[in-house]
Motif scaffolding. Structure first.
Motif, PDB file in Angstrom:
ATOM      1  N   ASP B 131      44.136  31.924  37.750  1.00 42.23           N
ATOM      2  CA  ASP B 131      42.934  31.871  38.591  1.00 42.23           C
ATOM      3  C   ASP B 131      41.753  32.609  37.975  1.00 42.23           C
ATOM      4  N   LEU B 132      41.959  33.098  36.749  1.00 40.92           N
ATOM      5  CA  LEU B 132      40.915  33.904  36.108  1.00 40.92           C
ATOM      6  C   LEU B 132      40.068  33.054  35.170  1.00 40.92           C
ATOM      7  N   THR B 133      38.749  33.303  35.189  1.00 36.57           N
ATOM      8  CA  THR B 133      37.873  32.684  34.207  1.00 36.57           C
ATOM      9  C   THR B 133      36.975  33.795  33.666  1.00 36.57           C
ATOM     10  N   VAL B 134      36.908  33.887  32.318  1.00 36.32           N
ATOM     11  CA  VAL B 134      36.084  34.937  31.716  1.00 36.32           C
ATOM     12  C   VAL B 134      35.067  34.291  30.778  1.00 36.32           C
ATOM     13  N   ASP B 145      36.699  31.742  41.273  1.00 36.15           N
ATOM     14  CA  ASP B 145      35.247  31.548  41.315  1.00 36.15           C
ATOM     15  C   ASP B 145      34.459  32.681  41.964  1.00 36.15           C
ATOM     16  N   GLN B 146      35.138  33.779  42.238  1.00 30.19           N
ATOM     17  CA  GLN B 146      34.449  34.950  42.810  1.00 30.19           C
ATOM     18  C   GLN B 146      34.235  35.975  41.704  1.00 30.19           C
ATOM     19  N   PRO B 147      33.016  36.442  41.500  1.00 32.48           N
ATOM     20  CA  PRO B 147      32.804  37.435  40.433  1.00 32.48           C
ATOM     21  C   PRO B 147      33.443  38.800  40.759  1.00 32.48           C
ATOM     22  N   LEU B 199      42.116  48.062  37.547  1.00 28.52           N
ATOM     23  CA  LEU B 199      41.945  46.645  37.202  1.00 28.52           C
ATOM     24  C   LEU B 199      42.827  45.776  38.100  1.00 28.52           C
ATOM     25  N   ARG B 200      44.081  46.208  38.248  1.00 25.47           N
ATOM     26  CA  ARG B 200      45.031  45.493  39.093  1.00 25.47           C
ATOM     27  C   ARG B 200      44.509  45.375  40.520  1.00 25.47           C
ATOM     28  N   LYS B 201      43.988  46.495  41.017  1.00 25.11           N
ATOM     29  CA  LYS B 201      43.514  46.540  42.397  1.00 25.11           C
ATOM     30  C   LYS B 201      42.347  45.569  42.594  1.00 25.11           C
ATOM     31  N   LEU B 206      40.922  40.061  45.212  1.00 22.72           N
ATOM     32  CA  LEU B 206      40.430  38.692  45.260  1.00 22.72           C
ATOM     33  C   LEU B 206      41.563  37.678  45.185  1.00 22.72           C
ATOM     34  N   GLY B 207      42.768  38.160  45.336  1.00 26.08           N
ATOM     35  CA  GLY B 207      43.901  37.249  45.436  1.00 26.08           C
ATOM     36  C   GLY B 207      44.646  36.983  44.150  1.00 26.08           C
TER      37      GLY B 207
END
Lengths: 415, 225
Positions: B131-134, B145-147, B199-201, B206-207
């Motif tokens: 679900d990650l996009t960088v 899609d949430q920053p 970072l994990r938190k 955001l799921g």
């Protein structure tokens, strides 16, 4: 003292002795020659007078009583010395005299002929004056000659000296010196050229050795590290084995770090860092503190940076980085949570003070290789040795002091 | 992605080959200057890993050859000689990166990816993982899609993990990647945990849950599922 001044001193001493000896000999010699001449003249005069007496059978007309006295009472005959009073100068004047007996008209008479000798002091004066004049002339010309020699004859030597003073081991070429006509200088230049050739070759060999040693050690370490890293990636690796592999992996990293530090130390010792440039120390300090930000925050340390004035040092960037980095890392690593970190930079010195464990040994000992306060620590204990080596390289002084009040450790680099 | 590995030490060459193949790269190897020279003359590569000290020549000459040929290949130098001159010369010749032996394979992989990313043409310049996009150019991270707002270190850590998905990243390699020499100032690797926890938190909020797994004291792994 200059070589020429020293030689001149010996010349002067020798000349003074010779001068004294010469004066004495000359004086005695002149005296003897004069006495001999006077004796001859007196004898000549005597024979002349005797012949005249035989011829005329009369006493000679009276003359200067100092030169001829006629006595009718007996006087010791033969050559002799006497002293008479000079009525004008009122001084005793030495005379040489000869007395002989002659019969004039049946009467015996004693004739004494005299001749004045030049006064001793006069002779001595003349001799001294002449000798002194010769000496002065000799020395004057010697000084002038030496000045000329030192300017022209010693020029190749001065050139070699300046070339040697400016010689740097790091320069790749041996010193090339011009040919000179003087054998000694030519030999010196040859020896210097050979010496620098050997030095350059040795330096190159040492440099290559250090690099090769680094290469030959780091390559197997790289293999070990890569293989261990791959082992750790295996999903089927049992947990018990994983911790052993991890320990090996860590040890490999540690060994590699240790080797890198030692290589760096020998590189500094061998003066393999050329290309210094002016660096702003305060900028470097800020940059390094920024890099340590995470570790400072983790220990709740608020660094205090006191800049008295901007300080520019001429250093190799990598060494400046290493020096400042090691000092600051040391101050953070051995700090206590919530401890102090004070950095004081002035044109005279850089001081890094931090709170730390109580020290019972001489803090200066911690600057030695493999010395560390906590023997169980993972670090090789070379950080401060490297800092010290860099300081030595640039002629700075690194000192370590400990104050039990507040348990403060201070590392000071005096520029 | 086609990569040429120029390394004369067989065990190290094998490790590099295995590691990079596992990541889906097409790899070829050369064990000396001659082989490497032939291959770069004949074929096109996306990146060339070059060891500087080869038995029959210098890796720097290979860099020169690549640049003369106007090759588009990225160049990463790996060298056991810690000489600063080599590094400066290599980079001046046009190498993209310089890595000193010994190195962490994960570090090499991250550097390689970054070189390849920089060399790629315009277009899809982003990394996608579950679900990650960088978007590395803008340092923008999206989760579904949430920053997400990350600190510098958290962002670097995430990129390092993304470069080595499904692989154990040892604490040692993370410390070196993120802090370099400054990591010496720490007395333990606890500081990595602080950053990882944050970072994990942030991802979790955001799921993006259970993305990073802790590997019993060794390090961390970015899980593909």
């Amino acid at each position: 003292m200059k070589l020429l001044t020293t030689t001149n001193r010996y010349y002067l001493a020798l000349a003074a002795v010779l001068f004294l000896l010469g004066t004495g000999l000359l004086y005695v010699g002149i005296q003897r020659a004069l006495a001999h001449e006077v004796d001859e003249q007196l004898q000549l005069y005597q024979s002349y007078l005797q012949r005249q007496l035989q011829h005329t059978h009369r006493l000679p007309a009276p003359v200067n009583p100092q030169e001829l006295t006629v006595s009718s009472t007996p006087v010791a005959t033969g050559l002799g010395d006497t002293v008479l009073l000079d009525p004008i100068e009122q001084t005793q004047v030495p005379f040489r005299q000869v007395t002989f007996r002659a019969t004039v008209q049946g009467q015996p008479y004693w004739f004494t002929l005299r001749k004045s000798l030049i006064e001793t002091e006069d002779v001595l004066e003349v001799v001294l004056a002449v000798m002194l004049a010769v000496m002065t002339l000799l020395f004057g010309s010697l000084v002038l000659l030496n000045r000329w020699l030192s300017r022209w004859l010693w020029a190749p030597f001065q050139y070699t000296l300046r070339a040697l003073q400016g010689y740097q081991l790091q320069q790749p070429q041996p010193l090339l010196l011009p040919h000179t006509a003087i054998d000694e200088f030519s030999e010196l230049n040859q020896a210097v050229t050979q010496l620098t050739q050997r030095l350059t070759a040795d330096y190159q060999a040492l440099k290559e050795f250090t690099e090769n040693a680094a290469h030959e050690t780091q390559t197997p370490l790289a293999i070990m590290q890569a293989k261990l890293e791959q082992l750790l990636q295996l999903p089927e690796l049992p947990e018990a084995a994983a911790s052993s592999v991890h320990a090996l992996y860590r040890a490999t990293i540690r060994l590699s770090r240790l080797h890198q530090a030692l290589t760096l130390l020998s590189k500094i010792e061998n003066r393999q860092f050329t290309g210094s440039r002016a660096l702003q120390l305060q900028d470097l300090l800020r940059e390094k503190l920024e890099q340590l930000q995470d570790f400072l925050e983790a220990k709740r340390i608020e660094p205090q940076l006191v800049l008295v004035a901007p300080v520019a040092v001429t250093m190799h960037p990598a060494l400046a980085d290493s020096l400042v980095g090691n000092l600051l890392q040391n101050a953070v690593k051995h700090n206590v949570p919530g401890g102090q970190l004070r950095i004081h930079l002035s044109p005279e010195a850089l001081e890094v003070t931090n709170t730390g464990p109580i020290l019972t040994t001489d803090p200066m000992l911690l600057l030695g290789r493999f010395r560390k306060h906590n023997a169980a620590s993972d670090s090789p204990g070379l950080g401060l040795s490297i800092a010290q080596q860099i300081c030595t390289y640039y002629g700075f002084q690194l000192s370590y002091s400990f104050s039990s009040v507040g348990s403060l450790h201070t590392l000071k680099v005096r520029f | 992605m086609k990569i040429l590995i120029v390394e004369d030490e067989a065990p190290l060459r094998a490790s590099l080959l295995e590691y990079l193949r596992h990541d889906g790269y097409v790899c070829e190897t050369a064990e000396n200057y001659q082989q490497a020279h032939e291959k770069i003359k004949l074929y096109q590569y996306d990146c060339v890993l070059i060891d500087l000290t080869l038995p029959d020549g210098s890796g720097l000459d290979l860099v020169r050859t690549l640049k003369q040929e106007n090759s588009v290949a990225g160049v990463v130098i790996i060298s056991a000689r810690g000489s600063l001159d080599d590094k400066v010369e290599g980079l001046e010749l046009g190498a993209d990166d310089y890595l000193q032996k010994p190195f962490h394979l994960a570090e090499l992989n991250a550097r390689l990816r970054s070189v390849l990313r920089r060399r790629q043409f315009q277009g899809q310049r982003h990394l996608a993982f579950r679900d990650l996009t960088v978007f590395p150019d803008q340092a923008l991270v999206l989760v579904k899609d949430q920053p997400v707002t990350l600190t510098r270190k958290e962002y670097d850590l995430l990129l390092f993990l993304l470069a080595n998905p499904n692989r154990l990243l040892t604490k040692e390699s993370i410390a070196e990647h993120l802090w370099g020499d400054a990591a010496d100032a720490a007395d333990s690797f606890d500081f990595i945990y602080t950053h990882l926890k944050n970072l994990r938190k942030k991802l979790q909020e955001l799921g993006a849950d259970n993305y990073i797994r802790t590997m019993y004291g060794l390090g961390y792994k970015l899980e593909t599922e």
